[in-house]
Design an enzyme around this catalytic site. Structure first.
Site, PDB file in Angstrom:
ATOM      1  N   ASP A 160       0.823  -1.209   0.000  1.00  0.00           N
ATOM      2  CA  ASP A 160       0.000   0.000   0.000  1.00  0.00           C
ATOM      3  C   ASP A 160       0.859   1.262   0.000  1.00  0.00           C
ATOM      4  OD1 ASP A 160      -2.338   1.451   0.069  1.00  0.00           O
ATOM      5  OD2 ASP A 160      -2.663   1.207   2.221  1.00  0.00           O
ATOM      6  N   HIS A 161       0.392   2.256  -0.712  1.00  0.00           N
ATOM      7  CA  HIS A 161       1.025   3.576  -0.757  1.00  0.00           C
ATOM      8  C   HIS A 161       2.530   3.502  -1.005  1.00  0.00           C
ATOM      9  CE1 HIS A 161      -2.299   6.270  -0.162  1.00  0.00           C
ATOM     10  NE2 HIS A 161      -2.783   5.465   0.763  1.00  0.00           N
ATOM     11  N   GLU A 266      -3.258  -0.281  -8.491  1.00  0.00           N
ATOM     12  CA  GLU A 266      -4.121   0.838  -8.112  1.00  0.00           C
ATOM     13  C   GLU A 266      -3.297   2.113  -8.127  1.00  0.00           C
ATOM     14  OE1 GLU A 266      -7.099   0.601  -4.954  1.00  0.00           O
ATOM     15  OE2 GLU A 266      -6.062   2.269  -3.943  1.00  0.00           O
ATOM     16  N   LYS A 308      -7.879   9.672   9.711  1.00  0.00           N
ATOM     17  CA  LYS A 308      -7.631   8.345  10.261  1.00  0.00           C
ATOM     18  C   LYS A 308      -8.502   8.071  11.485  1.00  0.00           C
ATOM     19  CE  LYS A 308      -4.336   7.750   7.255  1.00  0.00           C
ATOM     20  NZ  LYS A 308      -4.490   6.834   6.118  1.00  0.00           N
ATOM     21  N   HIS A 340     -10.004   5.348   0.328  1.00  0.00           N
ATOM     22  CA  HIS A 340      -8.922   5.195   1.299  1.00  0.00           C
ATOM     23  C   HIS A 340      -9.310   5.779   2.653  1.00  0.00           C
ATOM     24  CE1 HIS A 340      -5.351   4.576  -1.697  1.00  0.00           C
ATOM     25  NE2 HIS A 340      -6.402   3.831  -1.996  1.00  0.00           N
TER      26      HIS A 340
END
Length: 485
Positions: A160-161, A266, A308, A340
């Site tokens: 991810d990221h 992605e 978050k 996200h």
């Protein structure tokens, strides 16, 4: 049961201080295995023809194997369903990242009964750094959890990221089946705030072939979904995104060159402080496809705040209006939207599920850590109080890694509260977010780590139940339209 499975059970029956996870029993190629807890440690018990493929301590006919990366890879060979794989072709997918290596059994139970393909192993380089883990270790934890629960529905592993080819190569070599490319360092967010004179000046010095390409492709025509663009609009979009598009092309080609199995790609353009307009989304998507880049999903920065660990903040009508346009663009180009920081954004989930028909990817991660801390608050108030005070004292340090806006001054003084109140701190946005972003700092404190993991082992069933409830609430809102159809 097979003879080899009977042999496993008989051998386990005479082992002292050994508890069997009954759902985990499986066999293939003349070899049986299961997850057990032996003298307080969770292990893989193996017997049969392939026992030499695993490393561990032999006891009679059994080998008790630690839950290591090497033993996970041996398990992949024996039982292929324990290996992560691509989620391409599945409509509804959900990232359920586990920062602790403990949550996946709860996640498996949470998705039971839902038509969703899970990405159990989802971590960013930032998360790996803060928890001192590797992608291989994250995948191993998911592997053994899949066996523990007897889950055979398939799952993915998301690097991810990621921002660089080096990070991508590391993730793929470790076994990741999904790459989320974070393009934030190639997006010129300053250009989004330029005056028109500044836009004109910066655009004028771009390479002539870049300006010529964009103007010939997008000006003086009616574009699907977004309509016509003025030259001033196009200039700003090009300045903000053209380097990110080229970066995505390079990384996509790199993935294609090194992968040995299907990899879901992605593109993320959400890690900026500016909202992605439908026109920006359309231009980015159009250029990706023109360059031969075919993402499985794309993550815009939607209207409102997706911070978050807390609820969505923003105008829900504005979100719904823009989300419809983003979904139309995704459908036009044939990929899914990706949401996200999806943990706890309950107020937008019904819109997301309804507009997409649950043809969407939703990412969560920190929820599993917060649910763990809820169990701590309930049963070990002394440990929770110390962790809470540590998180408050180190919040500024944690904010270097995560953008948050809640005010820690709003958190009630924990010294004035009795133990029964402590779980409520996991409901209050400011304290919830403070604990959320402090996970890496806490897990690197020996006093916390040495108490936390044995505690969680002793309370794993309650932890799983909390995840079933909390992740289940996410799924309930996201799938309500489909279930009521």
């Amino acid at each position: 049961m097979s003879t080899i499975t009977d042999s496993l059970l008989e051998a386990l029956h005479i082992e002292p201080n050994t508890v069997l996870y009954e759902r985990s029993i499986d066999a293939a190629a003349g070899t049986a295995c299961a997850i057990v807890r032996r003298a307080g440690e969770k292990l893989l018990a193996v017997t049969g023809e392939k026992i030499s493929a695993f490393s561990g301590e032999t006891s009679g006919k059994l080998k008790f194997c630690p839950l290591t990366v090497e033993n996970a890879r041996a398990l992949h060979e024996l039982l292929p369903y324990t290996r992560p794989r691509s989620h391409a072709g599945h409509k509804f997918t959900m990232g359920l990242g586990d920062r602790l290596g403990l949550a996946t059994p709860g996640h498996i139970r949470a998705i039971a009964g839902y038509d969703v393909y899970p990405v159990f192993a989802q971590q960013s380089i930032r998360e790996l750094t803060l928890t001192n883990r590797t992608f291989s270790e994250v995948i191993a934890a998911a592997t053994f959890a899949v066996l523990q629960e007897g889950y055979k529905g398939g799952y993915g592993a998301d690097g991810d990221h990621l921002k660089t080819e080096e990070e991508i190569g590391y993730a793929i070599a470790s076994g990741c089946t999904m790459i989320t490319l974070d393009c934030s360092e190639h997006i010129d967010i300053q250009a989004a705030a330029y005056t028109q004179a500044e836009v004109d000046a910066a655009y004028a010095v771009l390479p002539e072939e870049v300006r010529g390409h964009y103007e010939a492709t997008y000006l003086d025509r009616e574009l699907p979904i977004i309509g016509s663009l003025s030259l001033s609009e196009l200039k700003r979009i090009v300045l903000v995104f053209w380097k990110a598009i080229l970066h995505a092309e390079r990384c996509y080609q790199y993935i294609d060159a090194i992968k040995t199995a299907d990899v879901d790609f992605e593109m993320s353009i959400d890690e900026t402080r500016t909202i992605t307009s439908p026109a920006e989304h359309y231009i980015v998507a159009s250029e990706l496809f023109a360059h031969g880049v075919h993402p499985v999903s794309l993550a815009p920065h939607f209207s409102g705040e997706f911070e978050k660990g807390i609820e969505y903040s923003g105008n829900l009508n504005d979100f719904a209006r823009d989300f419809v346009a983003h979904q139309e663009i995704a459908e036009h180009f044939g990929y899914k939207l990706s949401v996200h920081s999806g943990s706890d954004k309950f107020s937008v989930f019904s819109t997301v599920g309804r507009v997409t028909g649950c043809h969407v990817h939703v990412k969560t991660a920190g929820t599993n850590w917060l649910e763990a801390m809820r169990v701590v608050a309930k049963h070990d108030p002394a440990l929770y109080r110390r962790a809470h005070k540590f998180a408050l004292a180190h919040r500024a340090e944690a904010e270097k890694y995560y953008h948050v806006s809640t005010n820690p001054d709003e958190i009630p003084n924990i010294d004035l509260q009795n133990d029964a109140y402590l779980p409520e701190y996991l409901q209050l946005p400011a304290s919830r977010q403070t604990i959320h972003i402090a996970y890496g700092l806490l897990l690197n404190e020996k006093w916390f780590r040495d108490a936390f993991f044995p505690f969680m082992a002793a309370h794993e069933e309650e932890y799983y139940a909390g995840l079933v409830s909390h992740i289940g609430r996410h799924l309930m809102y996201l799938t309500a339209e489909r279930r009521n159809a």
